[in-house]
Design a protein around this motif. Structure first.
Motif, mmCIF file in Angstrom:
data_model
loop_
_atom_site.group_PDB
_atom_site.id
_atom_site.type_symbol
_atom_site.label_atom_id
_atom_site.label_comp_id
_atom_site.label_asym_id
_atom_site.label_seq_id
_atom_site.Cartn_x
_atom_site.Cartn_y
_atom_site.Cartn_z
ATOM 1 N N ALA A 328 0.821 -1.214 0.000
ATOM 2 C CA ALA A 328 0.000 0.000 0.000
ATOM 3 C C ALA A 328 0.853 1.261 0.000
ATOM 4 C CB ALA A 328 -0.931 -0.011 1.217
ATOM 5 N N GLN A 355 -2.842 -6.022 -5.829
ATOM 6 C CA GLN A 355 -3.644 -5.891 -4.611
ATOM 7 C C GLN A 355 -5.081 -6.377 -4.821
ATOM 8 O OE1 GLN A 355 -2.774 -4.965 -1.277
ATOM 9 N NE2 GLN A 355 -4.754 -6.006 -1.252
ATOM 10 N N TRP A 386 -10.540 -0.973 -1.497
ATOM 11 C CA TRP A 386 -9.558 -1.175 -2.563
ATOM 12 C C TRP A 386 -10.184 -0.996 -3.948
ATOM 13 C CZ3 TRP A 386 -4.722 -0.556 -2.139
ATOM 14 C CH2 TRP A 386 -4.043 -0.906 -0.977
#
Length: 399
Positions: A328, A355, A386
């Motif tokens: 991240a 991710q 996300w």
């Protein structure tokens, strides 16, 4: 109790120089010893939420008694804080006059329950001798674990040893009511932020089905379960139960809170804010996205440390690493460039793809038969965040 005080009490117990009650507890025949399990209810401070217990040995001739417990830690121990962080804590056994030991719990409003146990004279004497041996300086320390080697499991094991294994045999045949995770969440629900942190940090170990013996790592569970056990000759092990001091605090919940809906709503709100802010307040989007990415990366780093650099077994192999991890941090610069309309770099796009794939893997793992870790709340929180972040950053790229 300070270690010096503990050693002094042991010495006095052994040489008989304290008042008669204490000398009697150390030297009386087993027929004069009364054994009880003392259970203290949860306290208001977070480290008191799991409750506490002790073994009381009472001399029936004098009426005075000593409480033995395993819940003392020494801040002065070399490397205490480092050992705490690494999950290699050392706790101590302790002994005190029953009145002194119980006075704190009365003052703080915590319940005290005494369960008198049906020990034979031989069993009572054996338990007394073991506790005094355990109190010696060379034996007093033990390696602590929150769930498998704590102040209650040591009390449980000492009682079981003196009883010849009756307690363990009975409790291992019964299914427990909750997992380690559920009991932790239930008892910590009055400290919501700490409850969430603990739930996030617990891995699959905390979700294994437990039997009643394993679940008796909690004083209240041991108190409940021991009342159902019979001795080897068929008598009830608990002959009498008495509340010495009532609870005056808010009691813990009976069941674990369901975190799925609250965290799902939080995730959807955060996702919606990312989308709205990116469209109308770009700097607000950058700030909120940066906060999420910083927290996600920090959480992931801590989870990795817990797994690979500590003995906290309950935190190992945490599937939440697929949702929150140090990748991240690689997107922090991207969200600020997006504020100026600069599209995501190739590296940033790869990180986003990886991710999102990790999120899909997390969902797939959870849906597989035999999945142990119950991390649905964090899946429901992390996935919309996300997706929203990836959509807003890609939206800049196709303008």
């Amino acid at each position: 109790m300070h270690p010096l005080r503990r050693l002094l009490l042991l010495a006095l117990l052994l040489i008989g120089l304290v008042p008669a009650a204490q000398a009697d507890v150390a030297n009386a025949p087993g027929a004069n010893l009364e054994v009880s399990l003392i259970t203290y209810g949860p306290g208001a401070i977070y480290w008191e939420r799991f409750g506490h217990d002790a073994i009381e040995l009472r001399d029936t001739v004098s009426g005075e008694s000593v409480n033995f417990n395993y819940g003392v830690f020494d801040f002065d121990e070399s490397g205490f804080l480092l050992n705490f962080a690494r999950g290699r804590m050392h706790y101590l056994m302790d002994a005190a006059h029953s009145e002194d030991d119980e006075s704190y719990y009365v003052q703080t409003g915590r319940s005290i329950t005494r369960q008198r146990l049906a020990f034979t004279p031989e069993q009572a004497a054996a338990l007394r001798d073991y506790l005094l041996w355990n109190l010696r300086p060379e034996n007093v320390r033990y390696d602590y674990d929150y769930y498998t080697r704590n102040c209650t499991t040591r009390v449980r094991d000492a009682l079981d040893q003196a009883l010849g294994g009756v307690l363990k045999t009975a409790l291992q045949t019964r299914a427990g009511g909750m997992t380690f995770r559920q009991q932790t969440a239930r008892l910590m629900d009055q400290q919501a932020w700490l409850m969430l942190i603990l739930d996030l940090g617990l891995g699959p170990y905390a979700d294994r089905p437990l039997d009643a013996w394993q679940e008796s790592f909690l004083p209240m569970v041991l108190q409940r379960e021991i009342a159902t056990v019979k001795t080897s000759d068929g008598r009830p092990l608990v002959t009498d139960e008495q509340v010495l001091s009532p609870n005056r605090l808010v009691p813990p919940a009976e069941t674990a809170p369901d975190l799925r809906m609250p965290l799902a709503i939080a995730g959807l709100i955060l996702a919606a804010l990312l989308i709205v802010l990116q469209r109308f307040v770009p700097i607000g989007h950058a700030l909120l996205a940066s906060l999420f990415l910083l927290l996600a990366g920090t959480v992931g780093t801590l989870l990795l440390i817990l797994w690979f650099a500590t003995a906290h077994q309950s935190a190992w192999a945490n599937a939440n690493l697929l949702l929150f991890n140090p990748l991240a941090w690689l997107l922090l610069a991207t969200v600020w460039r997006a504020r100026r309309g600069v599209p995501a770099s190739r590296l940033a796009n790869i990180v986003l793809i990886v991710q999102l794939a990790a999120c899909l893997v997390a969902i797939g793992l959870h849906l597989l038969p035999g999945t142990v870790q119950q991390n649905q709340p964090w899946l429901l929180f992390g996935l919309p965040c996300w997706v929203a972040l990836a959509w807003t950053l890609r939206r800049v790229s196709i303008r």
